[in-house]
Design a protein around this motif. Sequence first.
Motif, PDB file in Angstrom:
ATOM      1  N   UNK A   1      -3.971   1.996   6.089  1.00 34.43           N
ATOM      2  CA  UNK A   1      -4.569   1.444   4.874  1.00 34.43           C
ATOM      3  C   UNK A   1      -4.587   2.487   3.766  1.00 34.43           C
ATOM      4  N   UNK A   2      -4.925   3.712   4.112  1.00 36.85           N
ATOM      5  CA  UNK A   2      -4.964   4.778   3.109  1.00 36.85           C
ATOM      6  C   UNK A   2      -3.568   5.029   2.535  1.00 36.85           C
ATOM      7  N   UNK A   3      -2.539   5.006   3.385  1.00 42.35           N
ATOM      8  CA  UNK A   3      -1.166   5.180   2.886  1.00 42.35           C
ATOM      9  C   UNK A   3      -0.780   4.034   1.955  1.00 42.35           C
ATOM     10  N   UNK A   4      -1.152   2.823   2.327  1.00 49.79           N
ATOM     11  CA  UNK A   4      -0.845   1.670   1.479  1.00 49.79           C
ATOM     12  C   UNK A   4      -1.579   1.768   0.142  1.00 49.79           C
ATOM     13  N   UNK A   5      -2.832   2.210   0.191  1.00 48.12           N
ATOM     14  CA  UNK A   5      -3.585   2.372  -1.047  1.00 48.12           C
ATOM     15  C   UNK A   5      -2.989   3.454  -1.943  1.00 48.12           C
ATOM     16  N   UNK A   6      -2.373   4.470  -1.357  1.00 53.07           N
ATOM     17  CA  UNK A   6      -1.713   5.493  -2.178  1.00 53.07           C
ATOM     18  C   UNK A   6      -0.636   4.834  -3.039  1.00 53.07           C
TER      19      UNK A   6
ATOM     20  N   UNK B   1      -0.489   1.561  -3.868  1.00 50.40           N
ATOM     21  CA  UNK B   1      -1.147   0.644  -4.800  1.00 50.40           C
ATOM     22  C   UNK B   1      -1.758   1.406  -5.969  1.00 50.40           C
ATOM     23  N   UNK B   2      -2.379   2.546  -5.677  1.00 46.77           N
ATOM     24  CA  UNK B   2      -2.992   3.347  -6.733  1.00 46.77           C
ATOM     25  C   UNK B   2      -1.954   4.004  -7.638  1.00 46.77           C
ATOM     26  N   UNK B   3      -0.813   4.380  -7.077  1.00 48.96           N
ATOM     27  CA  UNK B   3       0.266   4.923  -7.911  1.00 48.96           C
ATOM     28  C   UNK B   3       0.713   3.865  -8.910  1.00 48.96           C
ATOM     29  N   UNK B   4       0.864   2.641  -8.432  1.00 46.23           N
ATOM     30  CA  UNK B   4       1.216   1.536  -9.331  1.00 46.23           C
ATOM     31  C   UNK B   4       0.144   1.297 -10.375  1.00 46.23           C
ATOM     32  N   UNK B   5      -1.123   1.362  -9.960  1.00 49.88           N
ATOM     33  CA  UNK B   5      -2.233   1.160 -10.902  1.00 49.88           C
ATOM     34  C   UNK B   5      -2.236   2.243 -11.975  1.00 49.88           C
ATOM     35  N   UNK B   6      -1.943   3.466 -11.582  1.00 44.71           N
ATOM     36  CA  UNK B   6      -1.900   4.561 -12.541  1.00 44.71           C
ATOM     37  C   UNK B   6      -0.779   4.357 -13.555  1.00 44.71           C
TER      38      UNK B   6
ATOM     39  N   UNK C   1      -5.222   8.070 -10.239  1.00 39.91           N
ATOM     40  CA  UNK C   1      -4.540   9.297  -9.813  1.00 39.91           C
ATOM     41  C   UNK C   1      -5.469  10.169  -8.959  1.00 39.91           C
ATOM     42  N   UNK C   2      -6.734  10.258  -9.332  1.00 38.55           N
ATOM     43  CA  UNK C   2      -7.693  11.020  -8.527  1.00 38.55           C
ATOM     44  C   UNK C   2      -7.955  10.345  -7.185  1.00 38.55           C
ATOM     45  N   UNK C   3      -8.008   9.026  -7.182  1.00 39.28           N
ATOM     46  CA  UNK C   3      -8.231   8.311  -5.929  1.00 39.28           C
ATOM     47  C   UNK C   3      -7.055   8.481  -4.968  1.00 39.28           C
ATOM     48  N   UNK C   4      -5.856   8.708  -5.507  1.00 39.63           N
ATOM     49  CA  UNK C   4      -4.699   8.971  -4.645  1.00 39.63           C
ATOM     50  C   UNK C   4      -4.963  10.210  -3.803  1.00 39.63           C
TER      51      UNK C   4
END
Length: 158
Positions: free
Chosen positions: A95-100, A102-107, A123-126
């Motif tokens: 899940x954490x890898x997937x969120x990385x 998703x968060x890159x896309x969000x950034x 970017x910080x949440x990544x």
Amino acid sequence: MPEVTAAAVSPAATAPAATAPVTAPRRGRRVALTTARVVLALFFGFSAVAKITAHESAVESFDRMGWSSGAMYVIGGLEMAGAVALLIPLLAGVAAMAFAGLLAGASIVQLTLLDPPNAVMPALLIVVVVLIARDRGERTAELFALLRGRTGARRDGQ
């Protein structure tokens, strides 16, 4: 020089302990990352609910981006699935890898379509999710081993 006998130096005495006690710094890191997993699960869960229920703020954001409501529901569903998976130790690393991702896309979306200064938050949440993924690496390997075992069993049975 004293003579060392085989009894004095047994393999157990020279090999590192398989189950070494958890040291205070390691325990502190584990507690911090577990807390981060729970807080992120809540954060992504609330974000997902806003998208899944078509809250006006989510609808407005997706309209500003020029994205359909379908994209909003898909992203909300992914966030909810990831939030739940962060709370399950065996799934937390994946899940954490997937969120990385998703968060890159969000950034990128924040930088290009919405409000560039707000790109800092994803970017910080990544960084946090990468630390969680790294911490859960053993469990992720365990998950993949389980999946390979099941896949191999199906191939053998066919």
